[in-house]
Design a protein around this motif. Structure first.
Motif, PDB file in Angstrom:
ATOM      1  N   TYR A 192       0.852  -1.185   0.000  1.00 21.89           N
ATOM      2  CA  TYR A 192       0.000   0.000   0.000  1.00 21.89           C
ATOM      3  C   TYR A 192       0.893   1.241   0.000  1.00 21.89           C
ATOM      4  CZ  TYR A 192      -3.403  -3.488   1.522  1.00 21.89           C
ATOM      5  OH  TYR A 192      -4.200  -4.606   1.613  1.00 21.89           O
ATOM      6  N   PRO A 193       1.492   1.595  -1.125  1.00 18.74           N
ATOM      7  CA  PRO A 193       2.447   2.713  -1.172  1.00 18.74           C
ATOM      8  C   PRO A 193       1.788   4.065  -0.899  1.00 18.74           C
ATOM      9  CG  PRO A 193       1.925   1.957  -3.384  1.00 18.74           C
ATOM     10  CD  PRO A 193       1.303   0.968  -2.442  1.00 18.74           C
ATOM     11  N   GLU A 194       2.620   5.035  -0.536  1.00 13.28           N
ATOM     12  CA  GLU A 194       2.129   6.381  -0.263  1.00 13.28           C
ATOM     13  C   GLU A 194       1.429   6.966  -1.492  1.00 13.28           C
ATOM     14  OE1 GLU A 194       5.113   8.998   1.100  1.00 13.28           O
ATOM     15  OE2 GLU A 194       5.564   7.859   2.921  1.00 13.28           O
ATOM     16  N   LYS A 195       0.408   7.776  -1.214  1.00 14.00           N
ATOM     17  CA  LYS A 195      -0.331   8.382  -2.315  1.00 14.00           C
ATOM     18  C   LYS A 195      -1.061   9.633  -1.835  1.00 14.00           C
ATOM     19  CE  LYS A 195      -3.477   7.203  -6.100  1.00 14.00           C
ATOM     20  NZ  LYS A 195      -4.336   6.155  -6.705  1.00 14.00           N
ATOM     21  N   THR A 196      -1.156  10.612  -2.710  1.00 10.98           N
ATOM     22  CA  THR A 196      -1.930  11.824  -2.444  1.00 10.98           C
ATOM     23  C   THR A 196      -3.022  11.938  -3.499  1.00 10.98           C
ATOM     24  OG1 THR A 196      -0.062  12.984  -1.426  1.00 10.98           O
ATOM     25  CG2 THR A 196      -1.869  14.338  -2.265  1.00 10.98           C
ATOM     26  N   VAL A 197      -4.271  12.170  -3.046  1.00  8.99           N
ATOM     27  CA  VAL A 197      -5.404  12.248  -3.975  1.00  8.99           C
ATOM     28  C   VAL A 197      -6.129  13.580  -3.798  1.00  8.99           C
ATOM     29  CG1 VAL A 197      -5.727   9.756  -3.996  1.00  8.99           C
ATOM     30  CG2 VAL A 197      -6.990  11.130  -2.343  1.00  8.99           C
ATOM     31  N   ASP A 198      -6.635  14.111  -4.896  1.00  3.98           N
ATOM     32  CA  ASP A 198      -7.522  15.268  -4.835  1.00  3.98           C
ATOM     33  C   ASP A 198      -8.894  14.806  -4.365  1.00  3.98           C
ATOM     34  OD1 ASP A 198      -5.564  17.001  -5.834  1.00  3.98           O
ATOM     35  OD2 ASP A 198      -6.078  16.481  -7.904  1.00  3.98           O
TER      36      ASP A 198
END
Length: 216
Positions: free
Chosen positions: A95-101
């Motif tokens: 579950y890698p790092e992620k940024t979402v709008d």
């Protein structure tokens, strides 16, 4: 995405607002567009943590007086922001790092209770409400989430005259997850229960212009 549900909810709000405006000649009505700042909060999962970043918010309130100093109020608060997913070390590969709008939208209906003072231009108040919160990630493979929510806040109104004023408010917002319900029986009696938890705690600080309509 659950667009039909959102459209139905929006239609109900519009119809209620329209009926309120029609009856404004018989009631005191306050319309307040506002802007402010919302605290996004965070949600902890077994694999990691998802943080909704703080951002500017906007919206409007429509309040109808039911008796002196007491209003029934509908409100909408929206925030466009980002969410950061941060996995715990043992889950960083799966579950890698992620940024979402994303967007967060609060729809509430409740009461506003003013505290009477000798100076009628200044009106401190408390407010409690219930409604729904719509979490809307801007990802094609992500689902929207609708949660029942409650809110409570304190604020202050200041009127320059009978028709125009300003309003400042601080509020706590609690989207809730339903855990279950049931009945119990025992030597101490019987009863029913409903269990829910608040997976995320949010808050907002807002200020706006009051436009007063109807009879004063």
């Amino acid at each position: 995405m659950k667009k039909p549900l959102f459209q139905k909810f929006s239609l109900v709000i519009i119809l209620l607002a329209f009926s309120t405006m029609i009856s404004a000649q018989d009631h005191k009505v306050e319309l307040t567009p506002f802007g402010g700042y919302m605290l996004g909060g965070s949600i902890k999962f077994y694999e990691g943590k998802f943080k909704v970043n703080n951002a500017a918010c906007y919206g409007g309130m429509l309040a109808v007086q039911v008796r002196s100093g007491v209003f029934i109020e509908m409100s909408y608060t929206g925030m466009t922001t980002t969410g950061d997913w941060r996995p715990y070390n043992s889950y960083s590969i799966d579950y890698p790092e992620k940024t979402v709008d994303m967007a967060v939208n609060h729809f509430q209906i409740g009461s506003v209770n003013e505290l009477p003072l000798d100076n009628e231009s200044i009106r401190p108040y408390g407010t409690v409400s219930v409604g729904t919160t719509w979490f809307n990630p801007k990802e094609s493979n992500a689902d929207d989430e609708w949660l029942f929510s409650v809110a409570a806040g304190l604020g202050l109104k200041y009127f320059f005259n009978e028709r125009i004023g300003i309003r400042a408010q601080a509020r706590l917002l609690l989207p809730l997850v339903y855990n279950g319900a049931g009945f119990y029986f025992g030597t101490g009696g019987s009863g029913a229960y409903v269990s829910s938890t608040a997976p995320i705690v949010q808050g907002d600080f807002t200020g706006g212009i009051i436009i007063a309509l109807g009879n004063y």
